[in-house]
Design a protein around this motif. Structure first.
Motif, PDB file in Angstrom:
ATOM      1  N   GLY A   1      41.828  38.145  36.020  1.00 33.65           N
ATOM      2  CA  GLY A   1      40.551  36.715  36.146  1.00 33.65           C
ATOM      3  C   GLY A   1      41.074  36.043  38.281  1.00 33.65           C
ATOM      4  O   GLY A   1      41.112  35.196  38.205  1.00 33.65           O
TER       5      GLY A   1
ATOM      6  N   ARG B   1      37.523  33.767  40.462  1.00 31.23           N
ATOM      7  CA  ARG B   1      37.665  32.330  40.769  1.00 31.23           C
ATOM      8  C   ARG B   1      39.007  31.662  40.059  1.00 31.23           C
ATOM      9  O   ARG B   1      39.564  32.307  40.075  1.00 31.23           O
TER      10      ARG B   1
ATOM     11  N   ILE C   1      42.689  29.514  39.613  1.00 31.26           N
ATOM     12  CA  ILE C   1      43.932  30.173  40.497  1.00 31.26           C
ATOM     13  C   ILE C   1      43.977  31.616  40.721  1.00 31.26           C
ATOM     14  O   ILE C   1      43.983  31.707  41.311  1.00 31.26           O
TER      15      ILE C   1
ATOM     16  N   ARG D   1      35.585  39.168  34.637  1.00 32.25           N
ATOM     17  CA  ARG D   1      35.188  39.955  33.129  1.00 32.25           C
ATOM     18  C   ARG D   1      33.505  40.740  33.682  1.00 32.25           C
ATOM     19  O   ARG D   1      33.743  41.798  32.741  1.00 32.25           O
TER      20      ARG D   1
ATOM     21  N   CYS E   1      37.178  43.433  34.017  1.00 29.43           N
ATOM     22  CA  CYS E   1      38.263  44.065  33.214  1.00 29.43           C
ATOM     23  C   CYS E   1      38.440  42.919  32.133  1.00 29.43           C
ATOM     24  O   CYS E   1      38.767  41.523  32.637  1.00 29.43           O
ATOM     25  N   ASP E   2      37.925  42.979  31.022  1.00 30.78           N
ATOM     26  CA  ASP E   2      38.168  42.484  30.333  1.00 30.78           C
ATOM     27  C   ASP E   2      39.915  42.515  29.374  1.00 30.78           C
ATOM     28  O   ASP E   2      40.063  43.922  28.480  1.00 30.78           O
ATOM     29  N   VAL E   3      40.630  41.658  29.417  1.00 26.43           N
ATOM     30  CA  VAL E   3      41.899  42.227  29.626  1.00 26.43           C
ATOM     31  C   VAL E   3      42.537  42.168  28.305  1.00 26.43           C
ATOM     32  O   VAL E   3      43.780  42.245  28.003  1.00 26.43           O
TER      33      VAL E   3
ATOM     34  N   ASN F   1      47.136  36.512  35.573  1.00 29.61           N
ATOM     35  CA  ASN F   1      46.432  35.371  35.756  1.00 29.61           C
ATOM     36  C   ASN F   1      45.268  34.904  34.617  1.00 29.61           C
ATOM     37  O   ASN F   1      44.947  33.622  34.337  1.00 29.61           O
TER      38      ASN F   1
ATOM     39  N   GLY G   1      43.475  33.769  31.343  1.00 32.87           N
ATOM     40  CA  GLY G   1      43.370  33.187  30.896  1.00 32.87           C
ATOM     41  C   GLY G   1      42.402  32.269  29.931  1.00 32.87           C
ATOM     42  O   GLY G   1      41.373  31.742  30.652  1.00 32.87           O
TER      43      GLY G   1
ATOM     44  N   ALA H   1      51.928  31.366  33.755  1.00 31.07           N
ATOM     45  CA  ALA H   1      51.760  30.453  32.295  1.00 31.07           C
ATOM     46  C   ALA H   1      51.576  29.418  32.979  1.00 31.07           C
ATOM     47  O   ALA H   1      50.082  28.803  32.645  1.00 31.07           O
TER      48      ALA H   1
ATOM     49  N   TYR I   1      47.487  27.165  22.735  1.00 31.98           N
ATOM     50  CA  TYR I   1      47.533  27.594  24.039  1.00 31.98           C
ATOM     51  C   TYR I   1      49.389  27.400  24.376  1.00 31.98           C
ATOM     52  O   TYR I   1      49.609  28.264  24.953  1.00 31.98           O
TER      53      TYR I   1
ATOM     54  N   LYS J   1      51.026  30.354  25.836  1.00 32.18           N
ATOM     55  CA  LYS J   1      52.480  30.714  26.889  1.00 32.18           C
ATOM     56  C   LYS J   1      53.515  30.591  27.022  1.00 32.18           C
ATOM     57  O   LYS J   1      54.255  30.837  27.377  1.00 32.18           O
TER      58      LYS J   1
ATOM     59  N   GLY K   1      50.760  22.546  36.016  1.00 33.85           N
ATOM     60  CA  GLY K   1      50.874  21.591  35.212  1.00 33.85           C
ATOM     61  C   GLY K   1      48.994  21.375  35.343  1.00 33.85           C
ATOM     62  O   GLY K   1      48.473  22.501  35.869  1.00 33.85           O
TER      63      GLY K   1
ATOM     64  N   VAL L   1      45.623  21.874  37.247  1.00 38.65           N
ATOM     65  CA  VAL L   1      44.836  22.174  38.455  1.00 38.65           C
ATOM     66  C   VAL L   1      43.581  21.665  38.415  1.00 38.65           C
ATOM     67  O   VAL L   1      43.073  22.448  37.208  1.00 38.65           O
TER      68      VAL L   1
ATOM     69  N   THR M   1      40.414  22.963  38.880  1.00 38.84           N
ATOM     70  CA  THR M   1      39.840  24.827  38.508  1.00 38.84           C
ATOM     71  C   THR M   1      38.540  24.235  36.766  1.00 38.84           C
ATOM     72  O   THR M   1      38.659  23.167  36.706  1.00 38.84           O
TER      73      THR M   1
ATOM     74  N   THR N   1      40.452  22.512  34.036  1.00 35.16           N
ATOM     75  CA  THR N   1      40.380  21.293  33.638  1.00 35.16           C
ATOM     76  C   THR N   1      39.466  20.578  33.972  1.00 35.16           C
ATOM     77  O   THR N   1      39.046  19.765  33.264  1.00 35.16           O
TER      78      THR N   1
HETATM   79  P1  NDP Z   1      39.582  28.946  34.925  1.00 35.12           P
HETATM   80  O1  NDP Z   1      38.834  28.734  33.366  1.00 35.12           O
HETATM   81  O2  NDP Z   1      39.250  28.057  35.774  1.00 35.12           O
HETATM   82  O3  NDP Z   1      39.062  30.543  34.812  1.00 35.12           O
HETATM   83  C1  NDP Z   1      39.779  31.289  33.423  1.00 35.12           C
HETATM   84  C2  NDP Z   1      39.971  32.728  34.117  1.00 35.12           C
HETATM   85  O4  NDP Z   1      40.188  33.788  33.255  1.00 35.12           O
HETATM   86  C3  NDP Z   1      38.687  33.333  35.292  1.00 35.12           C
HETATM   87  O5  NDP Z   1      38.857  33.977  36.008  1.00 35.12           O
HETATM   88  C4  NDP Z   1      38.101  34.635  34.153  1.00 35.12           C
HETATM   89  O6  NDP Z   1      37.806  35.302  34.595  1.00 35.12           O
HETATM   90  C5  NDP Z   1      39.798  35.065  33.356  1.00 35.12           C
HETATM   91  N1  NDP Z   1      39.944  35.528  32.175  1.00 35.12           N
HETATM   92  C6  NDP Z   1      39.134  34.406  30.921  1.00 35.12           C
HETATM   93  N2  NDP Z   1      39.190  35.425  29.927  1.00 35.12           N
HETATM   94  C7  NDP Z   1      39.417  36.283  29.787  1.00 35.12           C
HETATM   95  C8  NDP Z   1      39.196  38.070  29.717  1.00 35.12           C
HETATM   96  N3  NDP Z   1      39.678  38.026  28.515  1.00 35.12           N
HETATM   97  N4  NDP Z   1      39.324  39.150  30.616  1.00 35.12           N
HETATM   98  C9  NDP Z   1      39.845  39.396  31.741  1.00 35.12           C
HETATM   99  N5  NDP Z   1      40.160  37.308  32.700  1.00 35.12           N
HETATM  100  C10 NDP Z   1      39.746  36.887  31.427  1.00 35.12           C
HETATM  101  O7  NDP Z   1      40.899  29.165  34.312  1.00 35.12           O
HETATM  102  P2  NDP Z   1      42.050  28.822  35.919  1.00 35.12           P
HETATM  103  O8  NDP Z   1      41.720  29.504  37.517  1.00 35.12           O
HETATM  104  O9  NDP Z   1      42.329  27.447  35.999  1.00 35.12           O
HETATM  105  O10 NDP Z   1      43.884  29.374  35.087  1.00 35.12           O
HETATM  106  C11 NDP Z   1      43.818  30.638  35.587  1.00 35.12           C
HETATM  107  C12 NDP Z   1      45.334  30.294  34.410  1.00 35.12           C
HETATM  108  O11 NDP Z   1      46.225  29.140  34.839  1.00 35.12           O
HETATM  109  C13 NDP Z   1      45.187  30.472  32.721  1.00 35.12           C
HETATM  110  O12 NDP Z   1      46.107  31.514  32.728  1.00 35.12           O
HETATM  111  C14 NDP Z   1      45.091  29.676  32.856  1.00 35.12           C
HETATM  112  O13 NDP Z   1      45.784  29.284  31.143  1.00 35.12           O
HETATM  113  C15 NDP Z   1      46.603  28.937  33.498  1.00 35.12           C
HETATM  114  N6  NDP Z   1      46.874  27.608  33.829  1.00 35.12           N
HETATM  115  C16 NDP Z   1      45.456  27.002  34.626  1.00 35.12           C
HETATM  116  C17 NDP Z   1      46.152  25.538  34.696  1.00 35.12           C
HETATM  117  C18 NDP Z   1      44.733  24.377  34.421  1.00 35.12           C
HETATM  118  O14 NDP Z   1      45.279  23.279  35.287  1.00 35.12           O
HETATM  119  N7  NDP Z   1      43.456  24.857  35.559  1.00 35.12           N
HETATM  120  C19 NDP Z   1      47.027  24.807  33.799  1.00 35.12           C
HETATM  121  C20 NDP Z   1      48.673  25.540  33.677  1.00 35.12           C
HETATM  122  C21 NDP Z   1      47.506  27.044  33.934  1.00 35.12           C
HETATM  123  P3  NDP Z   1      35.782  35.793  34.208  1.00 35.12           P
HETATM  124  O15 NDP Z   1      35.473  35.167  35.698  1.00 35.12           O
HETATM  125  O16 NDP Z   1      35.162  36.657  33.811  1.00 35.12           O
HETATM  126  O17 NDP Z   1      35.392  34.417  33.397  1.00 35.12           O
END
Ligand code: NDP
Length: 261
Positions: A15, A18, A20, A40, A64-66, A92, A94, A143, A157, A161, A188, A190, A192, A195
């Motif tokens: 991930g 974009r 985090i 993805r 990569c689809d994880v 990352n 999620g 996490a 969720y 986690k 907490g 973030v 992005t 959120t």
């Molecule tokens: P976004 O929703 O902004 O981005 C999600 C990321 O996960 C994207 O890069 C997306 O890739 C990738 N992703 C989702 N599904 C898959 C999949 N099946 N295979 C591969 N990649 C995938 O989330 P954030 O950047 O905010 O979150 C990143 C991590 O931080 C996550 O694990 C989230 O749970 C965790 N987190 C976030 C918080 C927040 O407040 N934002 C707080 C705490 C934890 P693609 O570009 O392909 O869509």
């Protein structure tokens, strides 16, 4: 001149195109690592890799689809072919979802676990054993504060986690004497897309305006602000450095002091 701390290291960021993940990809490249950002459909990761290569870093991108073992295997093959050995894995990727228990569907529960838990497992299994064999490695699992506490409406969720955190601690123990550390970062809220989507859901369910909806999630946060993705990235880069070799199996909160357990 002192060399950046991760020169000679290679990193995979799931991930990583974009949010985090992109901030972490940039931070690891800033620290001198060769980076492989995955997304993805590869498009966001490809754009980011192009930007990093333009400024003189060494960056790659692949799809990569994880959740899909074949896709993780193909990504690992791409990594081996283009980067050689992998020293750093940042799990990352999620997915988030909120619903009260009586509205929680099995389909969404399974989707969340597939990305957050199974994805973390598959990628760790693809890279961490080779790190142990080479005697050096870093795994950083993103996490959440929801890995350490219970909150309303996010049972799926939070359960996923919590599983990531349990997995982190077990693999940390398994790898401890092999030069590999495995840690979790627990942010907490973030700033992005994830959120933004939470705020949109609150708006659609309550009719609140955007600022009020945002304020409603910030009211539980001690610093009354969203965490910047770069704050997560800085800690991830620190955990990947040599001086962090004694930090293992930890859950590192970046939440402004929201969880103090
Ligand atoms: P976004 O929703 O902004 O981005 C999600 C990321 O996960 C994207 O890069 C997306 O890739 C990738 N992703 C989702 N599904 C898959 C999949 N099946 N295979 C591969 N990649 C995938 O989330 P954030 O950047 O905010 O979150 C990143 C991590 O931080 C996550 O694990 C989230 O749970 C965790 N987190 C976030 C918080 C927040 O407040 N934002 C707080 C705490 C934890 P693609 O570009 O392909 O869509």
């Amino acid at each position: 001149m002192i060399a950046p701390p991760l020169v000679g290291r290679s990193a995979v960021i799931t991930g990583g195109g974009r949010g985090i993940g992109a901030a972490i990809t940039r931070a690891l490249a800033d620290a001198g690592a060769t980076v492989l950002a995955c997304s993805r459909d590869a498009s966001t990761a490809t754009d980011l890799a192009a930007e990093l290569n333009d400024r003189g870093d060494r960056a790659f991108a692949t799809a990569c689809d994880v959740t899909a073992p074949d896709s993780v295997a193909a990504m690992a093959g791409y990594a081996a072919e283009n980067l050689g050995h992998i020293d750093i894995l940042v799990n990352n990727a999620g997915r988030a979802h909120s619903a009260p228990l009586h509205h929680q569907t099995l389909e969404e529960w399974n989707r969340l676990f597939a990305v957050n838990v199974t994805g973390t497992f598959l990628c760790a299994q693809a890279f961490a054993p080779a790190m142990a064999q080479q005697g050096w490695g870093r795994v950083v699992n993103i996490a959440s504060i929801a890995a350490r506490t219970g909150l309303r409406y996010v049972s799926a969720y939070a359960a996923s986690k919590h599983a990531v955190l349990g997995f982190t601690r077990c693999i940390a123990a398994e790898m401890a004497d092999r030069g590999v550390t495995v840690n979790a970062i627990c942010p907490g809220y973030v700033d992005t897309d994830m959120t933004t989507e939470t705020v949109e859901r609150i708006i659609s369910k309550t009719g609140l305006g955007r600022e009020e909806a945002l304020a409603s999630i910030l009211q539980t946060t001690p610093q009354r602000r969203l965490i910047d993705p770069d704050e997560i990235a800085a800690v991830a880069a620190m955990l990947c450095g040599e001086s962090a070799r004694g930090i293992n199996g930890q859950a590192i909160g970046i939440d402004g002091g929201e969880f103090l357990g």
